[in-house]
Design a protein around this motif. Structure first.
Motif, PDB file in Angstrom:
ATOM      1  N   SER A 348       7.772  45.588 -45.786  1.00 14.29           N
ATOM      2  CA  SER A 348       8.843  45.354 -44.820  1.00 14.29           C
ATOM      3  C   SER A 348       8.686  44.011 -44.118  1.00 14.29           C
ATOM      4  CB  SER A 348       8.876  46.490 -43.796  1.00 14.29           C
ATOM      5  OG  SER A 348       9.174  47.724 -44.412  1.00 14.29           O
ATOM      6  N   VAL A 349       7.438  43.553 -43.932  1.00  9.72           N
ATOM      7  CA  VAL A 349       7.213  42.225 -43.360  1.00  9.72           C
ATOM      8  C   VAL A 349       7.811  41.166 -44.271  1.00  9.72           C
ATOM      9  CG1 VAL A 349       5.445  40.507 -42.818  1.00  9.72           C
ATOM     10  CG2 VAL A 349       5.175  42.856 -42.032  1.00  9.72           C
ATOM     11  N   ASN A 350       7.630  41.340 -45.565  1.00  8.48           N
ATOM     12  CA  ASN A 350       8.184  40.390 -46.540  1.00  8.48           C
ATOM     13  C   ASN A 350       9.700  40.366 -46.464  1.00  8.48           C
ATOM     14  OD1 ASN A 350       8.620  38.785 -48.871  1.00  8.48           O
ATOM     15  ND2 ASN A 350       8.650  40.601 -50.157  1.00  8.48           N
ATOM     16  N   VAL A 351      10.319  41.538 -46.436  1.00  7.74           N
ATOM     17  CA  VAL A 351      11.782  41.611 -46.415  1.00  7.74           C
ATOM     18  C   VAL A 351      12.334  41.078 -45.096  1.00  7.74           C
ATOM     19  CG1 VAL A 351      13.757  43.186 -46.555  1.00  7.74           C
ATOM     20  CG2 VAL A 351      11.771  43.557 -48.016  1.00  7.74           C
ATOM     21  N   SER A 352      11.550  41.169 -44.023  1.00  5.19           N
ATOM     22  CA  SER A 352      12.028  40.736 -42.708  1.00  5.19           C
ATOM     23  C   SER A 352      12.160  39.221 -42.577  1.00  5.19           C
ATOM     24  CB  SER A 352      11.097  41.256 -41.611  1.00  5.19           C
ATOM     25  OG  SER A 352       9.829  40.634 -41.677  1.00  5.19           O
ATOM     26  N   TYR A 544       4.216  28.581 -44.791  1.00  2.83           N
ATOM     27  CA  TYR A 544       4.323  29.887 -44.115  1.00  2.83           C
ATOM     28  C   TYR A 544       4.545  31.001 -45.140  1.00  2.83           C
ATOM     29  CZ  TYR A 544       6.406  33.608 -41.271  1.00  2.83           C
ATOM     30  OH  TYR A 544       6.707  34.814 -40.687  1.00  2.83           O
ATOM     31  N   TYR A 545       5.444  30.768 -46.094  1.00  2.00           N
ATOM     32  CA  TYR A 545       5.678  31.769 -47.137  1.00  2.00           C
ATOM     33  C   TYR A 545       4.432  31.987 -47.989  1.00  2.00           C
ATOM     34  CZ  TYR A 545      10.646  31.139 -46.032  1.00  2.00           C
ATOM     35  OH  TYR A 545      11.858  31.077 -45.403  1.00  2.00           O
ATOM     36  N   SER A 546       3.694  30.921 -48.250  1.00  2.00           N
ATOM     37  CA  SER A 546       2.462  31.050 -49.033  1.00  2.00           C
ATOM     38  C   SER A 546       1.443  31.911 -48.292  1.00  2.00           C
ATOM     39  CB  SER A 546       1.868  29.669 -49.315  1.00  2.00           C
ATOM     40  OG  SER A 546       2.759  28.877 -50.083  1.00  2.00           O
ATOM     41  N   PHE A 547       1.392  31.754 -46.964  1.00  2.00           N
ATOM     42  CA  PHE A 547       0.489  32.574 -46.154  1.00  2.00           C
ATOM     43  C   PHE A 547       0.891  34.049 -46.230  1.00  2.00           C
ATOM     44  CE2 PHE A 547      -0.502  34.334 -41.851  1.00  2.00           C
ATOM     45  CZ  PHE A 547      -1.880  34.401 -42.023  1.00  2.00           C
ATOM     46  N   ILE A 548       2.197  34.328 -46.143  1.00  2.00           N
ATOM     47  CA  ILE A 548       2.680  35.703 -46.282  1.00  2.00           C
ATOM     48  C   ILE A 548       2.362  36.243 -47.676  1.00  2.00           C
ATOM     49  CG2 ILE A 548       4.715  37.187 -46.264  1.00  2.00           C
ATOM     50  CD1 ILE A 548       3.978  36.226 -43.524  1.00  2.00           C
ATOM     51  N   CYS A 549       2.452  35.365 -48.685  1.00  2.00           N
ATOM     52  CA  CYS A 549       2.134  35.774 -50.065  1.00  2.00           C
ATOM     53  C   CYS A 549       0.676  36.196 -50.184  1.00  2.00           C
ATOM     54  CB  CYS A 549       2.452  34.632 -51.024  1.00  2.00           C
ATOM     55  SG  CYS A 549       2.109  35.003 -52.757  1.00  2.00           S
TER      56      CYS A 549
END
Length: 574
Positions: A348-352, A544-549
């Protein structure tokens, strides 16, 4: 993204949990269902239609920084997904479903009217930024109070409507038409209306906002919510209204309180004779002794003195001091699934991250042909379409094909579906990081470093791989989680099982807000440009996206560990 079909605290045996107030042959029936479905569908169109473009409204009209506005929306999402749990508890335990839905409808309408007024009354919002000096006025306390009040009312309203609408429709079915096929038909129409409403919200309402402005764009949800409220109240004389009774959540709380109050008691030895009175259990129960896992909870069902602890018919005099073995085993089952439940938070963090997706899409070429361009917020529609297509592809093609090849009925298990979802999330956010890295490079090469609103020479359709993969993640994740919770928890806890998904989304929104705040603070130290800067071309959203990845990959490994530790699911060997 908010779950589209989840309704908390819907018991499979709803009639056993409530007492009938209006027991009349002229009450209820199929004639009331369109009014209930219309109320839910219109509320969904209205609320979902407000969500996608809100990041633009907050940054352009309320002069918020991108990180601040995103945190605001994440907190709104957390509240909107948590209030149904509270509302469902209140409906089942105290007020009943009809008053909760009625209150929720009025609260949502008031919240949307208040938000609409911010587009009409100039004093309700900050002045526009000075384009020459780039000087912007921050919103004052009064501005924020109006904004927060409108969102709070909408969250409360959504909780009231979404928590009870589906179950309230089931209440209208009489004993004569309350069979599996009729219920399935009602559920199908209900879910279909929610799905169509979501598509209309993401497409039509968003398009109106982009083409006709905020006043009309926010006025449409007000009209829709008014229709939703009116449709619900029109059928009031015909509704079957059931009064509230004890809720399962109360029983779970009693176990925790009783085990704490009895913490000084000594547990009986494992070889004790089960015929001795040590544990309290329901009459005719097959459970005479609790399991040895989480033994400290067993103290909640120890009978110290039958004459003082039990009534003549065998019930506990004080259920907050003495519980049944069944209650204790129920909460143990709940605790057992918690680790796997936590792994769904990262999905859900990813989708948010959809708010950032709107900003990226607005800076890319969104044209289809020469005259029409897709609104940036409408790109969320592709994820919903992908979700629907993945469900159809799996159910109608992949399962029959694999069954035919293997010669037996075969399908993915609940944990396997969750694993597919979490792995897909990692790929999805990785693709977004790559696309953003390319987009940012093109923007800099074209001299748009100081022009975040400029449109770069890159098609926004490069964002579709992320949306398509997210659709797969949502389709497998939502179905897998629902199947896992309902199968692994006792049937008496089906109400609680249906709330866990929404609770996960709520927690995920808070986690996403925390991650965003930390990244913004750390990367902006010393006057540096933050990764999540309001200037999308100067920031590093790709980092930032890489960190979430990376977090998603670690979460997938954590899921594999939790899945192995959990052992096989019920009715499955692997």
């Amino acid at each position: 993204m908010e779950k589209l079909i989840e309704e908390p605290l819907l018991s499979h045996e709803h009639n056993s949990n409530v007492n009938v107030v209006n027991n009349n042959n002229n009450k209820g029936g199929f004639r009331t269902l369109p009014f209930i479905i219309a109320n839910e569908a219109c509320e969904r169109v209205a609320s979902i239609g407000l969500m996608p473009n809100m990041i633009i409204y907050l940054t352009k009209v309320y002069n918020m920084e991108t990180a601040e506005a995103t945190n605001f929306l994440l907190l709104w999402s957390a509240a909107t997904n948590f209030t149904p749990i509270i509302a469902a508890f209140l409906a089942d335990s105290y007020f009943g479903r009809y008053p909760i839905i009625a209150f929720g409808s009025i609260a949502s309408l008031l919240g949307m009217i208040l938000l609409w007024l911010t587009t009409i009354i100039p004093l309700s919002r900050p002045n526009m930024c000075n384009q020459l000096t780039n000087n912007c006025n921050s919103p004052t306390t009064i501005h924020l109070l109006l904004l927060h009040s409108s969102f709070a009312l909408m969250s409360i309203g959504a909780g009231g409507i979404r928590s009870s609408s589906l179950a309230f429709g089931v209440d209208q079915l009489s004993k004569q038409n309350e069979n599996a096929r009729i219920k399935e038909g009602y559920f199908s129409w209900y879910y279909a209306s929610v799905g169509v409403a979501s598509l209309l919200g993401f497409s039509v309402v968003v398009y109106i906002q982009d083409s006709m402005g905020w006043t009309i764009g926010f006025g449409v949800p007000v009209v829709l919510m008014f229709i939703a409220t009116l449709s619900f109240f029109l059928a009031t004389p015909f509704y079957v209204v059931l009064e509230a009774k004890k809720n399962m959540l109360t029983g779970l709380a009693q176990v925790l309180v009783a085990s704490y109050r009895n913490r000084l008691l000594q547990l009986p030895q494992e070889d004790v004779n089960v015929n001795d009175i040590y544990y309290h259990h329901d009459k005719d129960s097959n459970l005479l002794v609790p399991t040895e896992k989480l033994r400290f909870l067993n103290k909640a069902c120890i009978t110290r003195n039958p004459l003082e602890d039990l009534t003549p018919d065998g019930r506990a005099l004080n259920p907050w001091n003495l519980c049944t073995i069944e209650q204790v085993e129920d909460i143990k089952a709940l605790f057992k699934i918690v680790p796997i439940w936590t792994t769904g938070i990262m999905m859900s963090v990813n989708v948010s991250q959809s708010s950032f997706l709107v900003l990226e899409a607005s800076s890319m070429d969104r044209h289809i042909g020469s005259n029409f361009q897709i609104p940036p917020a409408s790109f969320a529609t592709f994820m919903i379409l992908s979700l629907i297509l993945w469900v159809i592809l799996y159910d109608r093609f992949l399962v029959p094909l694999s069954s035919r090849i293997l010669g037996r009925k075969t399908c993915l298990g609940a944990k396997q579906k969750m694993g597919v979802s979490l792995f897909s999330c990692s790929i999805s956010i990785a693709s977004l990081a790559i696309v953003e890295n390319i987009r940012r490079g093109i923007a800099i090469d074209q001299g748009y470093s100081d022009q975040p609103e400029a449109v770069v020479n890159m098609s926004a359709f490069w964002l579709l791989p992320r949306q398509i993969i997210d659709g797969l993640a949502e389709a497998s994740g939502v179905v897998g989680q629902t199947e896992f919770f309902l199968n692994e928890l006792p049937q008496s806890m089906s109400s609680i099982a249906s709330t866990l998904g929404g609770l996960g989304i709520s927690v995920a929104s808070l986690v996403a807000s925390f991650i965003l705040s930390i990244v913004d603070s750390v990367t902006g130290i010393g006057g540096k440009e933050s990764w999540v800067s309001s200037n999308i071309n100067k920031g590093h959203y790709d980092y930032y996206y890489s960190f979430i990845c990376v977090l998603s990959i670690l979460n997938f490994a954590y899921f594999l560990y939790c899945s192995k530790s959990y052992g096989p699911c019920k009715n499955r060997q692997k």
